[in-house]
Every structure is written in structure tokens, then in C-alpha cells.
Design a protein around this motif. Structure first.
Motif, PDB file in Angstrom:
ATOM      1  N   ASN A  65      38.930  44.032  35.254  1.00  0.00           N
ATOM      2  CA  ASN A  65      39.836  45.126  35.625  1.00  0.00           C
ATOM      3  C   ASN A  65      39.700  45.534  37.086  1.00  0.00           C
ATOM      4  OD1 ASN A  65      40.964  45.569  32.995  1.00  0.00           O
ATOM      5  ND2 ASN A  65      38.968  46.370  32.404  1.00  0.00           N
ATOM      6  N   SER A  66      40.767  46.105  37.615  1.00  0.00           N
ATOM      7  CA  SER A  66      40.771  46.626  38.975  1.00  0.00           C
ATOM      8  C   SER A  66      39.974  47.920  39.045  1.00  0.00           C
ATOM      9  CB  SER A  66      42.197  46.902  39.436  1.00  0.00           C
ATOM     10  OG  SER A  66      42.929  45.705  39.495  1.00  0.00           O
ATOM     11  N   CYS A  67      39.364  48.156  40.194  1.00  0.00           N
ATOM     12  CA  CYS A  67      38.543  49.346  40.408  1.00  0.00           C
ATOM     13  C   CYS A  67      39.314  50.376  41.232  1.00  0.00           C
ATOM     14  CB  CYS A  67      37.246  48.955  41.124  1.00  0.00           C
ATOM     15  SG  CYS A  67      36.170  50.366  41.454  1.00  0.00           S
ATOM     16  N   PRO A  68      39.405  51.624  40.749  1.00  0.00           N
ATOM     17  CA  PRO A  68      40.140  52.656  41.488  1.00  0.00           C
ATOM     18  C   PRO A  68      39.439  53.089  42.779  1.00  0.00           C
ATOM     19  CG  PRO A  68      39.072  53.607  39.572  1.00  0.00           C
ATOM     20  CD  PRO A  68      38.886  52.119  39.480  1.00  0.00           C
ATOM     21  N   ARG A  69      38.141  52.775  42.918  1.00  0.00           N
ATOM     22  CA  ARG A  69      37.395  53.187  44.110  1.00  0.00           C
ATOM     23  C   ARG A  69      36.917  51.989  44.931  1.00  0.00           C
ATOM     24  NH1 ARG A  69      34.010  57.733  40.993  1.00  0.00           N
ATOM     25  NH2 ARG A  69      35.689  59.221  40.769  1.00  0.00           N
ATOM     26  N   HIS A  70      37.598  50.864  44.798  1.00  0.00           N
ATOM     27  CA  HIS A  70      37.223  49.666  45.548  1.00  0.00           C
ATOM     28  C   HIS A  70      37.374  49.926  47.051  1.00  0.00           C
ATOM     29  CE1 HIS A  70      37.259  45.520  46.994  1.00  0.00           C
ATOM     30  NE2 HIS A  70      36.610  45.236  45.871  1.00  0.00           N
ATOM     31  N   PRO A  71      36.468  49.393  47.883  1.00  0.00           N
ATOM     32  CA  PRO A  71      36.547  49.623  49.338  1.00  0.00           C
ATOM     33  C   PRO A  71      37.866  49.172  49.984  1.00  0.00           C
ATOM     34  CG  PRO A  71      34.487  48.536  48.772  1.00  0.00           C
ATOM     35  CD  PRO A  71      35.292  48.617  47.530  1.00  0.00           C
ATOM     36  N   ASN A  72      38.550  48.210  49.384  1.00  0.00           N
ATOM     37  CA  ASN A  72      39.826  47.743  49.935  1.00  0.00           C
ATOM     38  C   ASN A  72      40.986  48.664  49.577  1.00  0.00           C
ATOM     39  OD1 ASN A  72      38.508  45.552  50.992  1.00  0.00           O
ATOM     40  ND2 ASN A  72      39.119  44.162  49.365  1.00  0.00           N
ATOM     41  N   GLY A  73      40.732  49.658  48.733  1.00  0.00           N
ATOM     42  CA  GLY A  73      41.773  50.594  48.334  1.00  0.00           C
ATOM     43  C   GLY A  73      41.894  50.681  46.818  1.00  0.00           C
ATOM     44  N   ASN A  74      42.619  51.689  46.355  1.00  0.00           N
ATOM     45  CA  ASN A  74      42.801  51.923  44.936  1.00  0.00           C
ATOM     46  C   ASN A  74      43.387  50.698  44.250  1.00  0.00           C
ATOM     47  OD1 ASN A  74      43.255  52.941  42.398  1.00  0.00           O
ATOM     48  ND2 ASN A  74      44.744  54.465  43.034  1.00  0.00           N
ATOM     49  N   SER A  75      42.626  50.124  43.349  1.00  0.00           N
ATOM     50  CA  SER A  75      43.034  48.959  42.542  1.00  0.00           C
ATOM     51  C   SER A  75      43.365  47.731  43.401  1.00  0.00           C
ATOM     52  CB  SER A  75      44.214  49.336  41.640  1.00  0.00           C
ATOM     53  OG  SER A  75      43.825  50.367  40.760  1.00  0.00           O
ATOM     54  N   LYS A  76      42.761  47.607  44.569  1.00  0.00           N
ATOM     55  CA  LYS A  76      42.980  46.426  45.412  1.00  0.00           C
ATOM     56  C   LYS A  76      41.815  45.459  45.342  1.00  0.00           C
ATOM     57  CE  LYS A  76      46.396  48.366  48.302  1.00  0.00           C
ATOM     58  NZ  LYS A  76      47.059  48.445  49.546  1.00  0.00           N
ATOM     59  N   GLY A  77      40.980  45.645  44.354  1.00  0.00           N
ATOM     60  CA  GLY A  77      39.860  44.764  44.102  1.00  0.00           C
ATOM     61  C   GLY A  77      39.310  45.034  42.717  1.00  0.00           C
ATOM     62  N   LYS A  78      38.483  44.142  42.235  1.00  0.00           N
ATOM     63  CA  LYS A  78      37.911  44.271  40.890  1.00  0.00           C
ATOM     64  C   LYS A  78      36.627  45.084  40.925  1.00  0.00           C
ATOM     65  CE  LYS A  78      40.869  41.274  39.115  1.00  0.00           C
ATOM     66  NZ  LYS A  78      41.845  41.627  38.129  1.00  0.00           N
ATOM     67  N   HIS A  79      36.209  45.554  39.752  1.00  0.00           N
ATOM     68  CA  HIS A  79      34.907  46.196  39.619  1.00  0.00           C
ATOM     69  C   HIS A  79      33.844  45.170  40.039  1.00  0.00           C
ATOM     70  CE1 HIS A  79      36.262  49.792  37.541  1.00  0.00           C
ATOM     71  NE2 HIS A  79      36.923  49.070  36.672  1.00  0.00           N
ATOM     72  N   ALA A  80      32.739  45.630  40.597  1.00  0.00           N
ATOM     73  CA  ALA A  80      31.640  44.760  41.013  1.00  0.00           C
ATOM     74  C   ALA A  80      30.343  45.286  40.385  1.00  0.00           C
ATOM     75  CB  ALA A  80      31.518  44.751  42.526  1.00  0.00           C
ATOM     76  N   PRO A  81      29.576  44.400  39.747  1.00  0.00           N
ATOM     77  CA  PRO A  81      28.354  44.870  39.073  1.00  0.00           C
ATOM     78  C   PRO A  81      27.253  45.273  40.046  1.00  0.00           C
ATOM     79  CG  PRO A  81      28.493  42.476  38.968  1.00  0.00           C
ATOM     80  CD  PRO A  81      29.768  42.958  39.583  1.00  0.00           C
ATOM     81  N   THR A  82      26.540  46.353  39.694  1.00  0.00           N
ATOM     82  CA  THR A  82      25.364  46.740  40.463  1.00  0.00           C
ATOM     83  C   THR A  82      24.234  45.783  40.137  1.00  0.00           C
ATOM     84  OG1 THR A  82      24.587  48.202  38.711  1.00  0.00           O
ATOM     85  CG2 THR A  82      25.921  49.208  40.429  1.00  0.00           C
ATOM     86  N   LEU A  83      23.279  45.678  41.021  1.00  0.00           N
ATOM     87  CA  LEU A  83      22.122  44.824  40.765  1.00  0.00           C
ATOM     88  C   LEU A  83      21.191  45.563  39.848  1.00  0.00           C
ATOM     89  CD1 LEU A  83      21.406  43.384  44.300  1.00  0.00           C
ATOM     90  CD2 LEU A  83      22.699  42.360  42.464  1.00  0.00           C
TER      91      LEU A  83
END
Length: 83
Positions: A65-83
Motif C-alpha cells: 500500500n501507499s504511505c500517506p506520509r512518504h517523503p516524496n509526498g502523500n501516497s507517492k511511495g509505498k510503506h517502508a519497514p523499520t529495521l
């Protein structure tokens, strides 16, 4: 025996070389425009997005799914897992 996962799509492989040799369908540059990227965190029962905190039971479920807080903008990137 350890499992190795792609940070972008969650695909599992038995070795780093077998993981990183193949194209990734969820690569940030586009479908199969780059290789799988090794997820360097440990296996967990839940994975959280490093941008918004959303959680899922697998990397695959998280990154679909797209991430609403992605650095590229709202829904302009996917969720990224934390380490």
C-alpha cells in the motif's frame, strides 16, 4: 537456516545472492526497473512503516500500500519497514 527478505516487496530467499539477482515488482523506480533490496532488520511478528507507523504481519503486506506520509509526498511511495 536464515531467510532473506526484500525491503521493497517482502519476497523471501534462502541467500542474499539469490534475492538480489532478480528484479523487484515494487521497486521505487517502477515495476521491475531495479533489483530486490535486502531488508537488513530481523524477522518479526509485526512490521511497522518507518514513515507513518502503520503495521502489518509481513513486509509484503506492509509494502503493497501507499504511505500517506512518504517523503516524496502523500501516497507517492509505498510503506517502508523499520529495521
Amino acid at each position: 537456516m536464515s531467510n532473506f527478505y526484500c525491503e521493497y516487496c517482502g519476497v523471501k530467499a534462502s541467500s542474499i545472492s539469490s534475492l538480489t539477482i532478480n528484479s523487484c515488482p515494487r521497486h521505487p523506480l517502477g515495476n521491475s526497473k531495479g533489483k530486490h533490496k535486502l531488508y537488513e532488520g530481523s524477522e518479526k511478528s509485526k512490521y511497522s512503516c518507518k514513515y507513518c507507523g502503520t503495521s502489518a504481519s509481513s513486509i509484503s503486506s506492509l509494502t503493497i500500500n501507499s504511505c500517506p506520509r512518504h517523503p516524496n509526498g502523500n501516497s507517492k511511495g509505498k510503506h517502508a519497514p523499520t529495521l
